[in-house]
Design a protein around this motif. Structure first.
Motif, short mmCIF file in Angstrom:
data_model
loop_
_atom_site.label_atom_id
_atom_site.label_comp_id
_atom_site.label_asym_id
_atom_site.label_seq_id
_atom_site.Cartn_x
_atom_site.Cartn_y
_atom_site.Cartn_z
N UNK A 275 -15.46 2.64 -15.95
CA UNK A 275 -14.00 2.45 -15.84
C UNK A 275 -13.47 3.07 -14.55
N UNK A 276 -13.95 4.26 -14.19
CA UNK A 276 -13.52 4.88 -12.94
C UNK A 276 -13.84 3.97 -11.75
N UNK A 277 -14.98 3.29 -11.81
CA UNK A 277 -15.35 2.38 -10.72
C UNK A 277 -14.47 1.13 -10.73
N UNK A 278 -14.13 0.63 -11.90
CA UNK A 278 -13.18 -0.49 -11.97
C UNK A 278 -11.88 -0.12 -11.27
N UNK A 279 -11.37 1.05 -11.61
CA UNK A 279 -10.01 1.45 -11.20
C UNK A 279 -9.92 1.77 -9.72
N UNK A 280 -10.86 2.55 -9.23
CA UNK A 280 -10.91 2.85 -7.80
C UNK A 280 -10.08 4.01 -7.33
N UNK A 281 -8.96 4.33 -8.00
CA UNK A 281 -8.13 5.45 -7.57
C UNK A 281 -7.51 6.11 -8.81
N UNK A 282 -7.05 7.32 -8.62
CA UNK A 282 -6.58 8.12 -9.76
C UNK A 282 -5.31 7.55 -10.40
N UNK A 283 -4.44 6.97 -9.60
CA UNK A 283 -3.22 6.39 -10.17
C UNK A 283 -3.56 5.26 -11.13
N UNK A 284 -4.51 4.41 -10.74
CA UNK A 284 -4.90 3.30 -11.60
C UNK A 284 -5.62 3.81 -12.84
N UNK A 285 -6.46 4.83 -12.68
CA UNK A 285 -7.12 5.44 -13.84
C UNK A 285 -6.08 5.93 -14.84
N UNK A 286 -5.06 6.61 -14.36
CA UNK A 286 -4.03 7.12 -15.26
C UNK A 286 -3.29 6.00 -15.96
N UNK A 287 -2.97 4.94 -15.24
CA UNK A 287 -2.30 3.80 -15.88
C UNK A 287 -3.14 3.27 -17.04
N UNK A 288 -4.41 3.03 -16.76
CA UNK A 288 -5.28 2.38 -17.74
C UNK A 288 -5.56 3.29 -18.93
N UNK A 289 -5.80 4.56 -18.68
CA UNK A 289 -6.21 5.47 -19.75
C UNK A 289 -5.04 6.14 -20.47
N UNK A 290 -3.89 6.27 -19.82
CA UNK A 290 -2.80 7.06 -20.40
C UNK A 290 -1.53 6.24 -20.56
N UNK A 291 -0.97 5.77 -19.46
CA UNK A 291 0.36 5.16 -19.50
C UNK A 291 0.39 3.84 -20.27
N UNK A 292 -0.55 2.96 -19.99
CA UNK A 292 -0.54 1.65 -20.64
C UNK A 292 -0.73 1.75 -22.15
N UNK A 293 -1.75 2.47 -22.63
CA UNK A 293 -1.89 2.58 -24.09
C UNK A 293 -0.73 3.29 -24.76
#
Length: 292
Positions: free
Chosen positions: A265-283
């Motif tokens: 997933x970290x490789x999918x996302x590429x940057x910390x902002x996108x990681x946070x969206x996918x793992x925290x904000x979106x759900x």
């Protein structure tokens, strides 16, 4: 029943810890069998994978929230799900199988909602023998809308194209599981990916970045699924989710360690902002963790 491989019993952390509030948007619990017997006619039975083992895996990975998804193994007997939600606590939610929306009385659906259920899963995978039809979907979608639940789509083995006509015009929130399950063995797999992107652009569709290791034809470290995931993230960065799919039901080979899947997933996302969206904000927005 066929034998399937169990999860890795020794979870290891990913290369780095995820942000606070990280969410595993789909995992399942199975057993103990003497307490939660498999329903008659179930198409498969998994090795024991209790809520305690799931929570231990989450602790190692730094996952603080999750969605427990009812397997077809138990049908509409929600005992294991309800007990797991009670043990996991308020940072966890539930998702039942679609049949609950048409077979369970209103009192049971209200009890499920109070316990933390927020969605129902429609399964088009032939191996689980509970595929919905058009009439059932119409009734179930209407009930889900009344309850304020979202619906999830488990694609068939060939991806979503065979079933998408049944739900592509739905007027409620729809989550597509397992990246739409494009078949990377086929030269026309892009049609599935393009359809998922088309659905994402409607505004009410979401996609779950899960089972990339099963979709991949290249094997570890699964480079060939990166373009698929990144196309979805680009299309709808605020409606993309991640899940371990622990304990990896119907695995015909040994599942990878769950820390490696979080690294994917970290490789999918590429940057910390996108990681946070996918793992925290979106759900949090989809499932209602902000109100927990």
């Amino acid at each position: 029943m066929a034998d399937y491989f169990p999860f890795d019993p020794d979870p290891r952390p990913a290369s780095r810890m995820p942000p606070p509030g990280a969410t595993d948007c789909q995992f399942h619990v199975f057993g103990p069998a003497e307490i939660y017997p498999v329903r008659p006619g179930a198409a498969y039975e998994m090795p024991q994978a209790t809520i305690g083992r799931a929570l231990a895996m989450h602790e190692v990975l730094g996952i603080e929230r999750g969605v427990i998804v009812q397997p077809t193994t138990y049908g509409t007997d929600h005992s294991a799900l309800l007990d797991a939600l009670a043990e996991a606590g308020p940072a966890y939610r539930g998702c039942v199988i679609a049949a609950a929306l048409t077979e369970c009385p209103d009192a049971e659906l209200e009890r499920l909602t109070k316990a933390g259920v927020r969605g129902a899963r429609f399964n088009f995978l032939g191996a689980v023998n509970l595929a919905p039809d058009e009439k059932m979907i119409g009734r179930a979608f209407a009930r889900a809308r009344e309850l304020g639940w979202h619906v999830k789509i488990q694609p068939g083995q060939e991806g979503i194209l065979d079933s998408v006509a049944l739900y592509e015009n739905a007027d409620l929130t729809v989550v597509i599981d397992h990246m739409g399950r494009p078949d990377l063995r086929q030269p026309g797999h892009q049609a599935t990916e393009e359809k998922v992107v088309e659905l994402l652009r409607k505004g009410n569709f979401w996609v779950l970045l899960s089972n990339g290791h099963k979709i991949s034809q290249a094997g570890f470290p699964w480079h060939d699924v990166l373009p698929v995931a990144r196309a979805y993230i680009e299309a709808a960065p605020d409606r993309v989710l991640w899940a371990s799919d622990w304990p990896h039901p119907l695995s015909k080979t040994q599942p990878p360690n769950d820390g490696a899947l979080l690294d994917l997933l970290f490789r999918y996302a590429g940057d910390e902002e996108t990681v946070r969206r996918i793992l925290v904000d979106n759900p949090a927005r989809l499932i209602g963790f902000d109100q927990a």
